[in-house]
Scaffold this active site. Structure first.
Site, PDB file in Angstrom:
ATOM      1  CG  HIS A  36      -2.006   1.029   1.152  1.00  0.00           C
ATOM      2  ND1 HIS A  36      -3.227   0.757   0.573  1.00  0.00           N
ATOM      3  CD2 HIS A  36      -2.066   2.310   1.558  1.00  0.00           C
ATOM      4  CE1 HIS A  36      -3.992   1.832   0.644  1.00  0.00           C
ATOM      5  NE2 HIS A  36      -3.306   2.797   1.239  1.00  0.00           N
ATOM      6  CG  ASP A  38      -2.325   6.284   0.245  1.00  0.00           C
ATOM      7  OD1 ASP A  38      -3.347   6.166  -0.445  1.00  0.00           O
ATOM      8  OD2 ASP A  38      -2.191   5.731   1.348  1.00  0.00           O
ATOM      9  CD  GLU A 141      -6.775   3.325   1.507  1.00  0.00           C
ATOM     10  OE1 GLU A 141      -6.495   3.128   2.701  1.00  0.00           O
ATOM     11  OE2 GLU A 141      -6.196   4.176   0.806  1.00  0.00           O
ATOM     12  CG  HIS A 168     -10.728   4.839   3.852  1.00  0.00           C
ATOM     13  ND1 HIS A 168     -10.704   6.065   4.471  1.00  0.00           N
ATOM     14  CD2 HIS A 168      -9.422   4.461   3.744  1.00  0.00           C
ATOM     15  CE1 HIS A 168      -9.463   6.411   4.726  1.00  0.00           C
ATOM     16  NE2 HIS A 168      -8.649   5.457   4.288  1.00  0.00           N
ATOM     17  CG  HIS A 214      -9.163   1.257   6.270  1.00  0.00           C
ATOM     18  ND1 HIS A 214      -9.127   2.383   7.054  1.00  0.00           N
ATOM     19  CD2 HIS A 214      -8.077   1.343   5.455  1.00  0.00           C
ATOM     20  CE1 HIS A 214      -8.078   3.122   6.720  1.00  0.00           C
ATOM     21  NE2 HIS A 214      -7.411   2.500   5.758  1.00  0.00           N
ATOM     22  CG  HIS A 235      -2.917  -0.077   4.584  1.00  0.00           C
ATOM     23  ND1 HIS A 235      -3.888  -0.623   3.785  1.00  0.00           N
ATOM     24  CD2 HIS A 235      -3.389   1.146   4.937  1.00  0.00           C
ATOM     25  CE1 HIS A 235      -4.893   0.218   3.665  1.00  0.00           C
ATOM     26  NE2 HIS A 235      -4.614   1.295   4.366  1.00  0.00           N
ATOM     27  CG  ASP A 343      -0.892   3.878   5.035  1.00  0.00           C
ATOM     28  OD1 ASP A 343      -1.212   4.330   3.920  1.00  0.00           O
ATOM     29  OD2 ASP A 343      -1.645   3.911   6.023  1.00  0.00           O
TER      30      ASP A 343
END
Length: 449
Positions: A36, A38, A141, A168, A214, A235, A343
């Site tokens: 993961h 971003d 995600e 999420h 999540h 993650h 992350d």
């Protein structure tokens, strides 16, 4: 006295260098695959996804955890790039925003073909590594990105999505998120609704990994009971080390078991004990776990998150504490259940020693120092993820009929929606009746009824 101190310091330095060199040697053959990252979100926020904008060059990008030189220095050979759109897009423009993020991932591969190779299958890893490229995949995600549509889910698969995080930090109309377990959110689906179960079945049919980062505990358990393929936590870290509800508790780790638990490590010099933070409240919706004997084992993967709040449950953390999470997951679920999901570029605080993607060799050196075998290190780096991906592909069945039954209309927020396809639905007349009942007083007051 001083000469003795220098001897021990020199020996320690030599040992550290030995582990770093061993880490680099291992990673030159088996590079890190991270679950993961971003960076696409940073490209949206900083440049509105304009990759040719001044300052957006990934070879010289500053102010991010990720750039091409940092990826090279970190021996990163595989990356799930996150196609993320926030919860406030739900019932609005979540699909559009998700498509834009998938597009920017594809354009990264097109603009930097010497560095990135976009792949969609497990076999693509070896091909990318042979060409010294970063195998790049799409992870979506947040289940709100499919807008409760199985057709959108299938379209995202065709665009390269190879895992879907079911929620999420908000519920979807068909799955509950992790905040339910803290009491900050209310359970709506008690884990998965009937439509949520169809989503999981369709992901299995297509060969898309189900990501349980999540989600609520009830959602974790519902998916682990239902899924015919291994799942991932792209993650998430270990709840036993840091009791934050975004982490994975031991009883769930036991369901992700991929192999017999690893034997205890040889004893090492004792470390000073540190007080553990108090667990967060479980909330009123926390389910009672069923006995392990009544649950099946999934052969899945937990990819450890580096966010300080999930590593130490405090604002500060360090590399050694991240290794504690890897140790714990290995002990409880087995060496084949451990992965990396840093992350990077999605969090604001990272551990000392893991400030960006270039630091992966230092983490591997720490695992080696703790007695991890090269086989177990290679598993955590890449082989475990590749194994899970292959098993998900093997469990897929594109010849089977796709899931078609749509979500019930009354489970959707209709403020920004048309009703095409629902005009003959049995629920439409009751819904219109309920709408008239609730609006009649207002209409009467306006002399419109």
């Amino acid at each position: 006295m001083w000469s003795g101190w220098w001897v021990w310091a020199l020996l320690g330095l030599c040992a550290a260098d030995q582990f770093r060199e061993q880490a680099r040697r291992i990673m030159s053959d088996t590079p890190a695959v991270d679950g993961h990252n971003d960076l696409p979100w940073q490209l949206l926020k900083r440049f509105n996804n304009q990759l040719l904008a001044a300052g957006a060059n990934l070879s010289s990008l500053e102010g991010t955890h990720t750039s091409i030189p940092k990826l090279r220095a970190g021996f990163v050979g595989g990356q799930f790039w996150s196609a993320y759109t926030p919860c406030d897009t739900q019932n609005k423009d979540s699909v559009k925003r998700t498509l834009e993020q998938i597009d920017v991932i594809h354009r990264m591969c097109q603009l930097y073909p010497e560095t990135f190779a976009c792949i969609t299958s497990s076999s693509g890893f070896g091909e990318a590594w042979a060409a010294h490229k970063v195998a790049s995949l799409v992870g979506v995600e947040g289940g709100h990105s499919i807008d409760s549509s199985l057709a959108v889910l299938r379209a995202l698969y065709h665009l390269g999505m190879r895992y879907l995080t079911l929620t999420h930090s908000c519920n979807t109309p068909w799955a509950d998120n992790w905040l339910v377990d803290t009491g900050a959110d209310e359970a709506q689906s008690k884990g998965l609704s009937p439509f949520g179960k169809r989503v999981v079945k369709e992901l299995n049919r297509l060969g898309v990994m189900v990501d349980l980062a999540h989600v609520s505990m009830a959602t974790m358990r519902a998916v682990l009971e239902l899924s015919k393929a291994p799942v991932i936590f792209s993650h998430s870290s270990a709840y036993a080390i840091c009791p934050n509800r975004r982490n994975v508790p031991d009883d769930v780790l036991e369901l992700v078991v991929s192999a017999p638990a690893a034997p205890p490590r040889p004893p090492t010099a004792p470390r000073p004990s540190k007080p553990r933070p108090r667990p967060q409240g479980l909330g009123p919706n926390q389910p009672h776990p069923r006995p392990l004997s009544q649950q099946k084992q999934n052969r899945g993967l937990v990819m450890v998150n580096f966010y300080n709040d999930y590593v130490s449950c405090q604002k500060e953390a360090n590399l050694s504490q991240v290794a504690d999470h890897l140790d714990h997951i290995k002990k409880v679920a087995g060496a084949e259940a451990v992965g990396l999901g840093g992350d990077f570029d999605g969090v604001t605080r990272l551990p000392a020693g893991l400030e960006d993607v270039s630091k992966y060799p230092d983490l591997v050196a720490e695992l080696l120092r703790r007695g991890w075998s090269e086989q177990d290190v290679k598993g955590a780096l890449a082989n475990n993820l590749v194994r899970v991906f292959m098993e998900v592909e093997k469990a897929s069945n594109h010849a089977a009929a796709p899931e078609e039954e749509p979500i019930a209309l009354d489970q959707l927020e209709a403020s920004c929606r048309t009703l095409y396809g629902y005009s003959r639905a049995p629920l439409l007349q009751p819904l219109l009746g309920a709408l008239l009942t609730t609006t009649a007083p207002l209409l009467l007051s306006l002399h419109l009824l």
